[in-house]
Structures are given as structure tokens and as C-alpha cells.
Scaffold this motif. Sequence first.
Motif, PDB file in Angstrom:
ATOM      1  N   LYS A  19     118.471 -18.506  85.791  1.00 52.86           N
ATOM      2  CA  LYS A  19     118.051 -19.573  84.884  1.00 52.86           C
ATOM      3  C   LYS A  19     117.962 -19.031  83.453  1.00 52.86           C
ATOM      4  N   PRO A  20     118.344 -19.853  82.447  1.00 52.68           N
ATOM      5  CA  PRO A  20     118.363 -19.372  81.054  1.00 52.68           C
ATOM      6  C   PRO A  20     117.032 -18.808  80.565  1.00 52.68           C
ATOM      7  N   TRP A  21     115.926 -19.376  80.974  1.00 55.15           N
ATOM      8  CA  TRP A  21     114.628 -18.893  80.485  1.00 55.15           C
ATOM      9  C   TRP A  21     114.220 -17.571  81.137  1.00 55.15           C
ATOM     10  N   LEU A  22     114.968 -17.135  82.163  1.00 56.76           N
ATOM     11  CA  LEU A  22     114.692 -15.842  82.776  1.00 56.76           C
ATOM     12  C   LEU A  22     115.669 -14.765  82.304  1.00 56.76           C
ATOM     13  N   MET A  23     116.637 -15.144  81.465  1.00 58.66           N
ATOM     14  CA  MET A  23     117.641 -14.205  80.974  1.00 58.66           C
ATOM     15  C   MET A  23     117.112 -13.399  79.796  1.00 58.66           C
ATOM     16  N   THR A  24     117.664 -12.205  79.665  1.00 57.47           N
ATOM     17  CA  THR A  24     117.367 -11.399  78.486  1.00 57.47           C
ATOM     18  C   THR A  24     118.146 -12.019  77.320  1.00 57.47           C
ATOM     19  N   PRO A  25     117.784 -11.706  76.084  1.00 59.54           N
ATOM     20  CA  PRO A  25     118.538 -12.252  74.952  1.00 59.54           C
ATOM     21  C   PRO A  25     120.041 -11.931  75.028  1.00 59.54           C
ATOM     22  N   ALA A  26     120.398 -10.733  75.475  1.00 59.40           N
ATOM     23  CA  ALA A  26     121.813 -10.357  75.587  1.00 59.40           C
ATOM     24  C   ALA A  26     122.512 -11.204  76.647  1.00 59.40           C
ATOM     25  N   GLU A  27     121.857 -11.427  77.778  1.00 62.76           N
ATOM     26  CA  GLU A  27     122.436 -12.260  78.841  1.00 62.76           C
ATOM     27  C   GLU A  27     122.605 -13.698  78.370  1.00 62.76           C
ATOM     28  N   THR A  29     123.016 -14.755  75.291  1.00 59.22           N
ATOM     29  CA  THR A  29     124.120 -14.805  74.329  1.00 59.22           C
ATOM     30  C   THR A  29     125.453 -14.811  75.057  1.00 59.22           C
ATOM     31  N   GLU A  30     125.597 -13.940  76.046  1.00 59.19           N
ATOM     32  CA  GLU A  30     126.835 -13.865  76.836  1.00 59.19           C
ATOM     33  C   GLU A  30     127.084 -15.187  77.566  1.00 59.19           C
ATOM     34  N   TRP A  31     126.040 -15.759  78.143  1.00 57.29           N
ATOM     35  CA  TRP A  31     126.135 -17.031  78.871  1.00 57.29           C
ATOM     36  C   TRP A  31     126.557 -18.158  77.921  1.00 57.29           C
ATOM     37  N   ALA A  32     125.956 -18.212  76.741  1.00 60.12           N
ATOM     38  CA  ALA A  32     126.282 -19.262  75.767  1.00 60.12           C
ATOM     39  C   ALA A  32     127.746 -19.164  75.331  1.00 60.12           C
ATOM     40  N   LEU A  33     128.231 -17.955  75.095  1.00 60.12           N
ATOM     41  CA  LEU A  33     129.635 -17.772  74.709  1.00 60.12           C
ATOM     42  C   LEU A  33     130.575 -18.186  75.840  1.00 60.12           C
ATOM     43  N   LYS A  34     130.196 -17.873  77.065  1.00 61.03           N
ATOM     44  CA  LYS A  34     131.012 -18.254  78.225  1.00 61.03           C
ATOM     45  C   LYS A  34     131.096 -19.777  78.322  1.00 61.03           C
ATOM     46  N   MET A  35     129.971 -20.460  78.124  1.00 63.80           N
ATOM     47  CA  MET A  35     129.956 -21.925  78.191  1.00 63.80           C
ATOM     48  C   MET A  35     130.814 -22.534  77.084  1.00 63.80           C
ATOM     49  N   GLN A  36     130.758 -21.946  75.892  1.00 70.04           N
ATOM     50  CA  GLN A  36     131.580 -22.435  74.783  1.00 70.04           C
ATOM     51  C   GLN A  36     133.060 -22.287  75.105  1.00 70.04           C
ATOM     52  N   ASN A  37     133.440 -21.140  75.654  1.00 72.29           N
ATOM     53  CA  ASN A  37     134.844 -20.913  76.001  1.00 72.29           C
ATOM     54  C   ASN A  37     135.311 -21.854  77.104  1.00 72.29           C
ATOM     55  N   GLU A  38     134.451 -22.107  78.090  1.00 72.07           N
ATOM     56  CA  GLU A  38     134.818 -23.023  79.171  1.00 72.07           C
ATOM     57  C   GLU A  38     134.997 -24.446  78.644  1.00 72.07           C
TER      58      GLU A  38
END
Length: 71
Positions: A19-27, A29-38
Motif C-alpha cells: 500500500k502507498p502509505w506503507l512505502m518508503t519515499p523511494a518506493e 517515487t518508483e511506483w508513481a513513475l511506473k503508474m505514469q509510464n503505464e
Amino acid sequence: MEQDIPLDLMLKKGKMAKKPWLMTPAERTEWALKMQNEAKEYLFSIGQPLVYKKAGHYIAEYADGSVKQLG
């Protein structure tokens, strides 16, 4: 009224590993970039440009790499 398409075929559910609220800031950021690319890949796959606002102007980016300023 009978439904023509089964509900399970109409709905698409994704599962996140974390879940996003359990992710580290680096995770996160990586997740947000992945969603943008998808999202970008999906838009291009249906023949639509990616439209976003940059410096107060709307920009349309197309699958062939061309970029146009709108309005």
C-alpha cells in the motif's frame, strides 16, 4: 433486465504488492513513475496523446514522439 456482459469481465482489479502509505519515499517515487509510464503506454495504445500542463500551457505528446502545444 438481464446483463449482456458478465460483471467480472467489466471490472478490472489490480493488486498492489504494498500500500502507498506503507512505502518508503523511494518506493513511492518508483511506483508513481511506473503508474505514469503505464498510463502513457495505454493512451498511446488506443491512439490518444498524453496531455499535460507545463509552464501554464497544455502540451500533447504523441506516440511517434512529436509534441504540440495546445491553445
